[in-house]
Scaffold this active site. Structure first.
Site, PDB file in Angstrom:
ATOM      1  N   ARG A 100     -33.893  13.618 -46.573  1.00  0.00           N
ATOM      2  CA  ARG A 100     -32.427  13.782 -46.469  1.00  0.00           C
ATOM      3  C   ARG A 100     -32.034  15.091 -45.798  1.00  0.00           C
ATOM      4  O   ARG A 100     -30.952  15.614 -46.014  1.00  0.00           O
ATOM      5  CB  ARG A 100     -31.755  13.676 -47.840  1.00  0.00           C
ATOM      6  CG  ARG A 100     -31.940  12.314 -48.486  1.00  0.00           C
ATOM      7  CD  ARG A 100     -30.819  11.989 -49.459  1.00  0.00           C
ATOM      8  NE  ARG A 100     -31.005  10.662 -49.997  1.00  0.00           N
ATOM      9  CZ  ARG A 100     -31.698  10.410 -51.104  1.00  0.00           C
ATOM     10  NH1 ARG A 100     -32.230  11.401 -51.803  1.00  0.00           N
ATOM     11  NH2 ARG A 100     -31.843   9.176 -51.514  1.00  0.00           N
ATOM     12  N   LYS A 111     -26.395  17.776 -31.512  1.00  0.00           N
ATOM     13  CA  LYS A 111     -26.395  16.334 -31.237  1.00  0.00           C
ATOM     14  C   LYS A 111     -27.847  15.886 -31.168  1.00  0.00           C
ATOM     15  O   LYS A 111     -28.631  16.421 -30.366  1.00  0.00           O
ATOM     16  CB  LYS A 111     -25.705  16.020 -29.913  1.00  0.00           C
ATOM     17  CG  LYS A 111     -24.201  15.976 -30.017  1.00  0.00           C
ATOM     18  CD  LYS A 111     -23.592  15.423 -28.733  1.00  0.00           C
ATOM     19  CE  LYS A 111     -22.083  15.392 -28.818  1.00  0.00           C
ATOM     20  NZ  LYS A 111     -21.465  14.981 -27.551  1.00  0.00           N
ATOM     21  N   GLU A 170     -26.072  20.951 -15.162  1.00  0.00           N
ATOM     22  CA  GLU A 170     -25.406  21.246 -16.442  1.00  0.00           C
ATOM     23  C   GLU A 170     -24.912  22.698 -16.477  1.00  0.00           C
ATOM     24  O   GLU A 170     -23.960  23.022 -17.173  1.00  0.00           O
ATOM     25  CB  GLU A 170     -26.345  20.958 -17.624  1.00  0.00           C
ATOM     26  CG  GLU A 170     -26.885  19.524 -17.679  1.00  0.00           C
ATOM     27  CD  GLU A 170     -25.912  18.504 -18.298  1.00  0.00           C
ATOM     28  OE1 GLU A 170     -24.768  18.856 -18.591  1.00  0.00           O
ATOM     29  OE2 GLU A 170     -26.334  17.333 -18.456  1.00  0.00           O
ATOM     30  N   LYS A 191     -21.366  27.096 -24.474  1.00  0.00           N
ATOM     31  CA  LYS A 191     -21.600  25.937 -25.348  1.00  0.00           C
ATOM     32  C   LYS A 191     -21.385  26.326 -26.809  1.00  0.00           C
ATOM     33  O   LYS A 191     -20.795  25.565 -27.582  1.00  0.00           O
ATOM     34  CB  LYS A 191     -23.002  25.360 -25.143  1.00  0.00           C
ATOM     35  CG  LYS A 191     -23.242  24.177 -26.077  1.00  0.00           C
ATOM     36  CD  LYS A 191     -23.879  22.986 -25.468  1.00  0.00           C
ATOM     37  CE  LYS A 191     -23.867  21.815 -26.447  1.00  0.00           C
ATOM     38  NZ  LYS A 191     -24.706  20.722 -26.081  1.00  0.00           N
ATOM     39  N   GLU A 218     -16.765  16.832 -32.078  1.00  0.00           N
ATOM     40  CA  GLU A 218     -16.086  16.210 -30.942  1.00  0.00           C
ATOM     41  C   GLU A 218     -14.906  15.356 -31.378  1.00  0.00           C
ATOM     42  O   GLU A 218     -14.748  14.208 -30.953  1.00  0.00           O
ATOM     43  CB  GLU A 218     -17.108  15.358 -30.158  1.00  0.00           C
ATOM     44  CG  GLU A 218     -16.753  15.175 -28.686  1.00  0.00           C
ATOM     45  CD  GLU A 218     -17.890  14.547 -27.897  1.00  0.00           C
ATOM     46  OE1 GLU A 218     -19.019  15.065 -27.948  1.00  0.00           O
ATOM     47  OE2 GLU A 218     -17.657  13.540 -27.232  1.00  0.00           O
ATOM     48  N   ARG A 253     -14.885  19.587 -27.461  1.00  0.00           N
ATOM     49  CA  ARG A 253     -16.295  19.352 -27.123  1.00  0.00           C
ATOM     50  C   ARG A 253     -16.418  18.225 -26.084  1.00  0.00           C
ATOM     51  O   ARG A 253     -17.355  18.206 -25.289  1.00  0.00           O
ATOM     52  CB  ARG A 253     -17.098  19.021 -28.390  1.00  0.00           C
ATOM     53  CG  ARG A 253     -18.576  18.919 -28.117  1.00  0.00           C
ATOM     54  CD  ARG A 253     -19.440  18.945 -29.365  1.00  0.00           C
ATOM     55  NE  ARG A 253     -20.828  18.877 -28.957  1.00  0.00           N
ATOM     56  CZ  ARG A 253     -21.857  19.105 -29.753  1.00  0.00           C
ATOM     57  NH1 ARG A 253     -21.668  19.426 -31.014  1.00  0.00           N
ATOM     58  NH2 ARG A 253     -23.086  19.014 -29.296  1.00  0.00           N
ATOM     59  N   ASN A 304     -18.540  16.565 -21.566  1.00  0.00           N
ATOM     60  CA  ASN A 304     -18.922  15.299 -20.939  1.00  0.00           C
ATOM     61  C   ASN A 304     -18.394  15.189 -19.510  1.00  0.00           C
ATOM     62  O   ASN A 304     -18.428  14.107 -18.916  1.00  0.00           O
ATOM     63  CB  ASN A 304     -18.408  14.117 -21.774  1.00  0.00           C
ATOM     64  CG  ASN A 304     -19.039  14.100 -23.150  1.00  0.00           C
ATOM     65  OD1 ASN A 304     -20.211  14.403 -23.296  1.00  0.00           O
ATOM     66  ND2 ASN A 304     -18.251  13.773 -24.168  1.00  0.00           N
ATOM     67  N   HIS A 353     -20.006  12.993 -17.015  1.00  0.00           N
ATOM     68  CA  HIS A 353     -20.941  12.125 -17.726  1.00  0.00           C
ATOM     69  C   HIS A 353     -20.520  10.652 -17.718  1.00  0.00           C
ATOM     70  O   HIS A 353     -21.386   9.781 -17.745  1.00  0.00           O
ATOM     71  CB  HIS A 353     -21.139  12.610 -19.167  1.00  0.00           C
ATOM     72  CG  HIS A 353     -22.015  13.823 -19.260  1.00  0.00           C
ATOM     73  ND1 HIS A 353     -21.746  15.010 -18.611  1.00  0.00           N
ATOM     74  CD2 HIS A 353     -23.185  14.035 -19.912  1.00  0.00           C
ATOM     75  CE1 HIS A 353     -22.686  15.892 -18.878  1.00  0.00           C
ATOM     76  NE2 HIS A 353     -23.591  15.323 -19.655  1.00  0.00           N
ATOM     77  N   HIS A 391     -22.975   8.295 -16.285  1.00  0.00           N
ATOM     78  CA  HIS A 391     -23.535   7.262 -17.163  1.00  0.00           C
ATOM     79  C   HIS A 391     -23.600   5.919 -16.422  1.00  0.00           C
ATOM     80  O   HIS A 391     -24.597   5.186 -16.519  1.00  0.00           O
ATOM     81  CB  HIS A 391     -22.655   7.149 -18.413  1.00  0.00           C
ATOM     82  CG  HIS A 391     -22.929   5.970 -19.273  1.00  0.00           C
ATOM     83  ND1 HIS A 391     -23.992   5.910 -20.133  1.00  0.00           N
ATOM     84  CD2 HIS A 391     -22.280   4.778 -19.382  1.00  0.00           C
ATOM     85  CE1 HIS A 391     -23.985   4.734 -20.741  1.00  0.00           C
ATOM     86  NE2 HIS A 391     -22.965   4.033 -20.313  1.00  0.00           N
ATOM     87  N   HIS A 428     -31.011  12.303 -15.586  1.00  0.00           N
ATOM     88  CA  HIS A 428     -29.708  12.486 -16.233  1.00  0.00           C
ATOM     89  C   HIS A 428     -28.880  13.566 -15.518  1.00  0.00           C
ATOM     90  O   HIS A 428     -27.715  13.351 -15.166  1.00  0.00           O
ATOM     91  CB  HIS A 428     -29.921  12.842 -17.708  1.00  0.00           C
ATOM     92  CG  HIS A 428     -28.666  13.217 -18.428  1.00  0.00           C
ATOM     93  ND1 HIS A 428     -27.702  12.300 -18.784  1.00  0.00           N
ATOM     94  CD2 HIS A 428     -28.202  14.426 -18.835  1.00  0.00           C
ATOM     95  CE1 HIS A 428     -26.706  12.921 -19.387  1.00  0.00           C
ATOM     96  NE2 HIS A 428     -26.972  14.210 -19.427  1.00  0.00           N
TER      97      HIS A 428
END
Ligand code: NAD
Ligand code: GLY
Length: 365
Positions: free
Chosen positions: A121, A143, A185, A227, A237, A242, A246, A249, A253, A267
């Protein structure tokens, strides 16, 4: 050596940046441990290059370290990779206060972070990123995820690391294409809200890619500082802060999906082309000066990064690309929020434009 903090109350943590820091992983980690024991997880490429150094630095502090070497590549961020890693951690007798060390790029960092969010956990982990992408983006912010058949990063959790240790000299062994993908990035932080940093990228990007250590250090420190600020403001987010990370992105994507998430387009390369498309779409809608969109395209093109559908190897129509965007996990209430811009360093989130509008734009792009 430079130290920054991600301010998240009880979950705050430091980011340390320093040339040669790999040899000090033991000294940085040992004071945090409740027992002199840790587990290192890495991939086969990185193990050959850096595992012995990290293990030796821990041994020098009297910390025993076992290691798991996983196959390199995106395929490791999978149910199979997660099962293998979590079973290994349990078999190693992991305790919740142990710190698992994620040594590698974003694949290892995302997988280890997710495993540590669920084993017993929740256990602590330390990010030791070795790609530019991981050093400026994925190692910070918590993330974590694996990929599943329906898409990338669809199963995951927010789980912050306990510490991030960045040694920019590891970039000396990174293939040039991976370096370029990570650089996209870096540029992103300038385009989001820092026009001066974009100008710095225009002046220093080529030197950074060619190996200039000072430029690399400055780019990493500036990027993770941005960041850290964004993550501290909007960890999960939920407030359109945040989400700005993206930028590029959603378009990217679509390009990644169209190329099957393969080596045809990394990516970061998809993000490079996606950022140009986001600026061009904004210019087409009268939101952003066309000259700014051209500046972004020229900078990325000048460094050999994808900067258009054609240079990204895409010849599909807009409808096919927009259909991929409809499956984006950021879709809310049936609408995909887009990160658009009023100009360099002035990006914002909007859901004013439907995917049919995006498809029509992509047909002409
Ligand atoms: P990666 O981890 O696959 O690394 C790229 C390649 O470089 C691999 O072959 C790896 O073995 C090799 N490598 C790593 N370090 C090296 C070094 N110093 N020298 C030589 N080779 C080295 O890819 P990546 O680009 O680091 O990360 C991509 C992943 O990151 C994707 O899964 C993406 O979804 C994820 N990501 C996550 C976040 C986040 O916020 N968590 C953000 C962006 C991307
Ligand atoms: N890489 C996007 C984020 O961390 O939010």
């Amino acid at each position: 050596m430079e130290r920054l903090t991600v301010e998240l109350g009880a979950r705050s943590y430091d980011i340390v940046i320093g040339d040669g820091l790999l040899d000090a992983v033991g000294a940085q980690v040992a004071p945090r441990l409740k027992r002199p024991r840790t587990m290192i997880v890495t991939d086969a490429h990185v193990a050959d290059l850096y595992l012995a150094r990290v293990s030796a630095s821990l041994a020098a502090e009297g910390v025993a370290a076992s290691s798991l070497v996983l196959p390199a590549g995106e395929g490791t961020k999978s149910w199979e990779g997660l099962a293998r890693l979590t079973e290994w951690l349990i078999g190693e007798g992991i305790e919740r206060s142990d710190h698992v060390i994620a040594l590698g790029g974003g694949v290892i960092g995302d997988l280890v972070g997710f495993a540590c969010s669920i084993v017993k956990r929740g256990c602590a982990f330390v990010q030791v990123p070795t790609t530019l992408l991981a050093q400026v983006d994925s190692s910070v912010g918590g993330k974590t995820a694996i990929n599943v058949a329906a898409g990338k990063n669809l199963i995951g959790a927010f789980h912050q690391p306990a510490l991030v240790l960045i040694d920019p000299t590891t970039l000396a062994t990174l293939p040039a294409r991976e370096l370029g993908a990570g650089y996209a990035e870096v540029v992103k932080y300038g385009l989001i809200d820092d026009a001066d940093f974009f100008a710095w990228c225009e002046a220093n990007g080529a030197a950074l890619l060619a190996g200039d250590g000072a430029a690399r250090h400055k780019a990493i420190a500036h990027s993770v500082s941005a960041k850290a600020r964004i993550v501290a403001a909007d960890e999960r987010e939920t407030q359109d802060v945040r989400a700005l990370l993206n930028l590029g992105h959603s378009f990217g994507h679509a390009l990644e999906a169209e190329t099957g998430y393969s080596d045809r387009l990394l990516h970061g390369e998809a993000v490079a082309a996606g950022m140009v498309l986001a600026h061009q779409f904004s210019a087409a809608k009268g939101l952003c000066p066309a000259a700014d969109a051209a500046r972004v395209r020229d900078h990325l093109a000048g460094l050999g990064l994808p900067h258009s559908l054609a240079s990204a190897g895409i010849n599909s129509g807009g409808a096919a690309l927009a259909a991929h965007m409809a499956h984006d996990k950021k879709v809310r209430g049936g609408k995909l929020p887009l990160i658009l811009t009023h100009g360099i360093g002035r990006s914002f989130v909007t859901d004013d434009y439907g995917l049919d509008t995006v498809a029509a734009f992509l047909d002409g792009a």
